[in-house]
Design a protein around this motif. Structure first.
Motif, PDB file in Angstrom:
ATOM      1  N   THR A   7       0.894  -1.308   0.087  1.00  0.00           N
ATOM      2  CA  THR A   7       0.068   0.042   0.000  1.00  0.00           C
ATOM      3  C   THR A   7       0.855   1.338   0.113  1.00  0.00           C
ATOM      4  OG1 THR A   7      -0.295  -0.275   2.450  1.00  0.00           O
ATOM      5  CG2 THR A   7      -2.084  -1.073   1.140  1.00  0.00           C
ATOM      6  N   LYS A   8       2.116   1.233  -0.443  1.00  0.00           N
ATOM      7  CA  LYS A   8       3.022   2.303  -0.217  1.00  0.00           C
ATOM      8  C   LYS A   8       2.386   3.490  -1.261  1.00  0.00           C
ATOM      9  CE  LYS A   8       8.039   3.438  -0.699  1.00  0.00           C
ATOM     10  NZ  LYS A   8       9.068   2.965  -0.952  1.00  0.00           N
ATOM     11  N   GLU A   9       2.187   3.074  -2.423  1.00  0.00           N
ATOM     12  CA  GLU A   9       1.414   4.136  -3.324  1.00  0.00           C
ATOM     13  C   GLU A   9       0.380   4.925  -2.946  1.00  0.00           C
ATOM     14  OE1 GLU A   9       0.757   2.573  -7.327  1.00  0.00           O
ATOM     15  OE2 GLU A   9       2.845   1.991  -7.650  1.00  0.00           O
ATOM     16  N   GLN A  10      -0.456   4.167  -1.993  1.00  0.00           N
ATOM     17  CA  GLN A  10      -1.494   5.023  -1.163  1.00  0.00           C
ATOM     18  C   GLN A  10      -1.029   5.755   0.027  1.00  0.00           C
ATOM     19  OE1 GLN A  10      -2.028   1.658  -2.048  1.00  0.00           O
ATOM     20  NE2 GLN A  10      -2.578   2.316  -4.010  1.00  0.00           N
ATOM     21  N   GLY A  11       0.185   5.632   0.350  1.00  0.00           N
ATOM     22  CA  GLY A  11       0.725   6.364   1.404  1.00  0.00           C
ATOM     23  C   GLY A  11       0.745   5.822   2.854  1.00  0.00           C
ATOM     24  N   TYR A  12       0.389   4.644   3.037  1.00  0.00           N
ATOM     25  CA  TYR A  12       0.090   4.125   4.384  1.00  0.00           C
ATOM     26  C   TYR A  12       0.331   2.645   4.515  1.00  0.00           C
ATOM     27  CZ  TYR A  12      -4.089   2.074   3.091  1.00  0.00           C
ATOM     28  OH  TYR A  12      -5.232   0.953   2.347  1.00  0.00           O
ATOM     29  N   PHE A  13       0.370   2.135   5.834  1.00  0.00           N
ATOM     30  CA  PHE A  13       0.296   0.525   6.041  1.00  0.00           C
ATOM     31  C   PHE A  13      -0.424   0.512   7.199  1.00  0.00           C
ATOM     32  CE2 PHE A  13       4.557   2.034   8.179  1.00  0.00           C
ATOM     33  CZ  PHE A  13       4.120   1.735   9.330  1.00  0.00           C
ATOM     34  N   LEU A  14      -1.071  -0.816   7.687  1.00  0.00           N
ATOM     35  CA  LEU A  14      -1.704  -1.045   8.811  1.00  0.00           C
ATOM     36  C   LEU A  14      -0.700  -1.483  10.025  1.00  0.00           C
ATOM     37  CD1 LEU A  14      -4.654  -3.097   7.146  1.00  0.00           C
ATOM     38  CD2 LEU A  14      -4.563  -0.642   7.648  1.00  0.00           C
ATOM     39  N   ALA A  15      -1.068  -0.869  11.161  1.00  0.00           N
ATOM     40  CA  ALA A  15      -0.553  -1.406  12.358  1.00  0.00           C
ATOM     41  C   ALA A  15      -1.347  -2.103  13.383  1.00  0.00           C
ATOM     42  CB  ALA A  15       0.237   0.015  13.201  1.00  0.00           C
ATOM     43  N   ASP A  16      -0.931  -2.996  14.135  1.00  0.00           N
ATOM     44  CA  ASP A  16      -1.652  -3.729  15.106  1.00  0.00           C
ATOM     45  C   ASP A  16      -1.264  -3.268  16.448  1.00  0.00           C
ATOM     46  OD1 ASP A  16      -2.999  -5.563  16.433  1.00  0.00           O
ATOM     47  OD2 ASP A  16      -1.885  -7.060  16.303  1.00  0.00           O
TER      48      ASP A  16
END
Length: 261
Positions: free
Chosen positions: A182-191
């Motif tokens: 999801t780098k092109e969308q500018g984010y990742f998910l965190a738990d």
């Protein structure tokens, strides 16, 4: 006191219509091209969700002013060591949002925004100034971001301890999705199970830490930690992510640095 605690600030939002307090959140201070910026989420500084442009608050209210609670430091002569004792004081000031231009990337539609607050320091006591992350001289992690990396989200949950001490809470989290996907969308998910009030928090990648103790306990600690992004909270309007305790971390390079270049 840790440098990250000083650079992280508590925010209070007041309604445009009635000037009543209706939310609290987190922001942080950054320096870029000799300017000082207040960084937080778009939905905090504008009041609308990125996903549908509707007010994020259930009352439908929008912010007219933001009160900033922060610490300012006594500026030391040049040449002082990086690990040092600090003199600081707690202050607060109010930003009338109608007088500021909100900086936001409308094309990427990230939940990251900034306000130029450089001029505010002119009202500080003599010798005091903001302490801020220098975006022109950020350290770079030795390895690419990867799932299971340990993170710290630094913010002000709605707890008596954070409010009374004006000091942030460090909540641990871990990278839960492949950052490259999801780098092109500018984010990742965190738990990580964060609390209300932590939206807008700076996110630190832990890569080791060293420190220097002091008799008073107020020594800055420098080490192998890196500012990598901005936390936008667990979205209650996305039940899947909310119940799974997943939040979005907006990548610094792809969002904020692109915005302030």
């Amino acid at each position: 006191m840790d440098q990250y605690s000083i650079r992280t600030v508590r925010l209070e939002g007041f309604t445009h219509e009635t000037d009543k307090l209706f939310f609290s959140a987190t922001g942080w201070l950054a320096r870029k091209n000799r300017k000082i910026y207040l960084i937080s989420n778009y939905h905090i500084l504008d009041g609308r969700r990125v996903s549908d442009s509707k007010p994020f608050h259930p009352t439908g209210a929008l912010p007219g002013a933001i009160r900033v609670h922060c610490k300012i430091i006594k500026v030391l002569p040049q040449g002082q060591p990086e690990v040092r004792l600090l003199e600081f004081i707690d202050i607060n000031f109010t930003i009338d949002l109608s007088r500021y231009q909100l900086l936001w990337n409308s094309e990427l539609r990230s939940d990251v925004a900034a306000l130029d607050i450089t001029h505010i320091s002119s009202d500080f006591p003599d010798g005091y100034d903001f302490d801020a992350w220098d975006l022109d001289e950020l350290s770079v992690p030795a390895r690419p971001l990867a799932v299971m990396n340990e993170l710290f989200i630094i913010g002000f949950p709605n707890t008596a301890l954070a409010v009374q001490t004006n000091s942030p809470i460090y909540k641990s989290a871990s990278i839960a999705s492949e950052p490259e996907t999801t780098k092109e969308q500018g984010y990742f998910l965190a738990d990580g199970k964060t609390k209300p009030g932590m939206s807008g928090s700076p996110v630190i990648l832990k890569d080791g830490l060293v420190g220097q103790p002091s008799a008073s306990g107020y020594a800055l600690k420098m080490g192998w930690t890196h500012l990598i992004g901005i936390y936008s909270g667990r979205d209650e309007n996305d039940p899947e992510l909310f119940t799974a305790e997943l939040g979005k971390i907006w990548l610094l390079d792809e969002t904020l640095l692109a915005l302030l270049k």
